[in-house]
Design an enzyme around this catalytic site. Structure first.
Site, PDB file in Angstrom:
ATOM      1  N   MET A  32       0.774  -1.208  -0.023  1.00  0.00           N
ATOM      2  CA  MET A  32      -0.083  -0.179  -0.044  1.00  0.00           C
ATOM      3  C   MET A  32       0.822   1.509   0.072  1.00  0.00           C
ATOM      4  O   MET A  32       1.811   1.364   0.584  1.00  0.00           O
ATOM      5  CB  MET A  32      -0.967  -0.145   1.527  1.00  0.00           C
ATOM      6  CG  MET A  32      -1.836   1.115   1.488  1.00  0.00           C
ATOM      7  SD  MET A  32      -2.771   1.156   2.814  1.00  0.00           S
ATOM      8  CE  MET A  32      -1.475   1.562   4.189  1.00  0.00           C
ATOM      9  N   SER A 106       3.826  -6.523   2.008  1.00  0.00           N
ATOM     10  CA  SER A 106       2.603  -6.273   2.747  1.00  0.00           C
ATOM     11  C   SER A 106       1.436  -6.743   1.836  1.00  0.00           C
ATOM     12  O   SER A 106       1.216  -7.866   1.904  1.00  0.00           O
ATOM     13  CB  SER A 106       2.614  -4.775   2.892  1.00  0.00           C
ATOM     14  OG  SER A 106       1.620  -4.205   3.883  1.00  0.00           O
ATOM     15  N   GLN A 107       0.450  -5.874   1.562  1.00  0.00           N
ATOM     16  CA  GLN A 107      -0.713  -6.304   0.748  1.00  0.00           C
ATOM     17  C   GLN A 107      -0.502  -7.013  -0.448  1.00  0.00           C
ATOM     18  O   GLN A 107      -1.189  -7.808  -0.842  1.00  0.00           O
ATOM     19  CB  GLN A 107      -1.914  -5.342   0.701  1.00  0.00           C
ATOM     20  CG  GLN A 107      -1.227  -4.054  -0.252  1.00  0.00           C
ATOM     21  CD  GLN A 107      -2.487  -3.094  -0.495  1.00  0.00           C
ATOM     22  OE1 GLN A 107      -3.056  -2.994   0.420  1.00  0.00           O
ATOM     23  NE2 GLN A 107      -2.425  -2.532  -1.650  1.00  0.00           N
ATOM     24  N   ASP A 225       5.868  -4.620  14.465  1.00  0.00           N
ATOM     25  CA  ASP A 225       5.068  -4.119  13.487  1.00  0.00           C
ATOM     26  C   ASP A 225       3.957  -3.175  14.036  1.00  0.00           C
ATOM     27  O   ASP A 225       3.142  -3.590  14.938  1.00  0.00           O
ATOM     28  CB  ASP A 225       4.253  -5.374  12.961  1.00  0.00           C
ATOM     29  CG  ASP A 225       3.809  -4.864  11.267  1.00  0.00           C
ATOM     30  OD1 ASP A 225       3.283  -3.624  11.076  1.00  0.00           O
ATOM     31  OD2 ASP A 225       3.994  -5.497  10.555  1.00  0.00           O
ATOM     32  N   HIS A 281       7.263  -2.668  10.416  1.00  0.00           N
ATOM     33  CA  HIS A 281       6.874  -3.168   9.038  1.00  0.00           C
ATOM     34  C   HIS A 281       7.712  -2.826   8.099  1.00  0.00           C
ATOM     35  O   HIS A 281       7.950  -1.881   7.703  1.00  0.00           O
ATOM     36  CB  HIS A 281       5.265  -2.553   8.981  1.00  0.00           C
ATOM     37  CG  HIS A 281       4.551  -3.089   7.876  1.00  0.00           C
ATOM     38  ND1 HIS A 281       4.255  -4.429   7.924  1.00  0.00           N
ATOM     39  CD2 HIS A 281       4.136  -2.693   6.541  1.00  0.00           C
ATOM     40  CE1 HIS A 281       3.502  -4.840   6.718  1.00  0.00           C
ATOM     41  NE2 HIS A 281       3.446  -3.615   5.936  1.00  0.00           N
TER      42      HIS A 281
END
Length: 299
Positions: A32, A106-107, A225, A281
């Site tokens: 993202m 991530s996503q 995170d 993260h």
């Protein structure tokens, strides 16, 4: 002597070409607020891989016709539409026809898992999820990069109603939002995550069949995170239904116990690897990535 030297050069060239051809191509998908070609993120990762694997072909996925569109689509293009676009990109890329390794950040991690489940051609060999939210998220704590205006709009849309059809169809982060206080509505109205996690009454067993074709699934969790809530989603963990404190791990989940997705089969056959980085993260060093990802799963 000249003829002998020419033969030796020709043989050396064949060795080099054979070595390059033997390298499995790699597909990466950003997270993202990022894009395919940011020199500080995906561009840097691509260069790092290429420096450590001689002659490897690396495809960094771009969703849209330019970097700006790619970034915006990471927020506002329906995930299922993105999956369809990427499936077509991969099928049309002759460099990938014999198979590829995939790394999602991530996503991008859960999106590439959807690719493995929905698009088995060309074949994905290893799936490496770096901070992917495989059981979704329940929170939107902060936003990476210079995306303050976009993030404020995302928050407003989530507050408006995460399971409202307009929000589900147009906001990426809503499509992998899982509300542990309202599991029934989540399963009924989630247009992406509930589908790929086999949480609907009718199961798509080709998802399991396709995922089981993987050689390895590598799941990376960031122990500090502050972006993903809960961080355990990166290892297929999540909040127990009805509250937001107690967590279950992958092997305690219904998804694992029922094996509708093949997680139990993958795990018991030694094909799921859990890795961690004691950092926030997507904060990892080049050395960590080289030693834990490149050397173990890509060469």
């Amino acid at each position: 002597m000249v003829a002998h030297r020419n033969i030796m050069l020709w043989l050396a060239a064949l060795v080099i070409l054979g070595s390059c051809a033997a390298q499995t191509p790699i597909v990466i998908w950003h997270g993202m607020g990022d894009s395919c070609c940011n020199p500080l993120s995906m561009g840097s990762i691509k260069s790092l891989i290429q420096k450590n694997i001689n002659g490897v072909y690396v495809k960094s996925l771009e969703i849209g016709s330019n970097v700006a569109e790619d970034t915006e689509n990471g927020f506002f293009m329906n995930v299922n539409k993105q999956i369809d676009m990427v499936c077509q990109q991969l099928a049309n890329d002759k460099n990938l026809s014999n198979g590829y390794n995939a790394i999602g950040f991530s996503q991008g991690g859960q999106f590439l898992r959807a690719i493995a489940q929905k698009c088995p051609t060309p074949p994905m060999l290893n799936l490496i999820s770096v901070g992917g939210q495989h059981q979704g998220v329940y929170g939107f704590p902060k936003c990476p990069g210079d995306n303050g205006t976009i993030c404020n709009l995302v928050r407003k849309m989530l507050n408006y109603g995460v399971y409202v059809s307009f929000v589900q169809d147009n906001l990426v982060q809503a499509e992998y939002w899982q509300d542990p206080l309202n599991e029934e509505e989540y399963r009924a109205k989630s247009v992406f995550l509930a589908d790929i996690n086999q949480e609907r009454p009718t199961k798509n067993m080709t998802y399991k069949e396709n995922l089981l074709k993987l050689k390895n699934m590598v799941l990376v969790m960031f122990l500090q995170d502050t972006m993903v809530q809960p961080k355990e989603s990166e290892w297929f963990g999540f909040y127990e239904p009805g509250q937001t404190e107690k967590l279950y791990n992958m092997t305690q989940s219904d998804l694992y116990k029922n094996d509708y997705l093949g997680l139990k089969t993958l795990y018991q056959s030694g094909r799921i690897t859990f890795l961690s980085s004691d950092s926030d993260h997507l904060r990892f060093t080049d050395d960590w990535f080289i030693n834990n990802i490149i050397k173990r799963f890509l060469v």
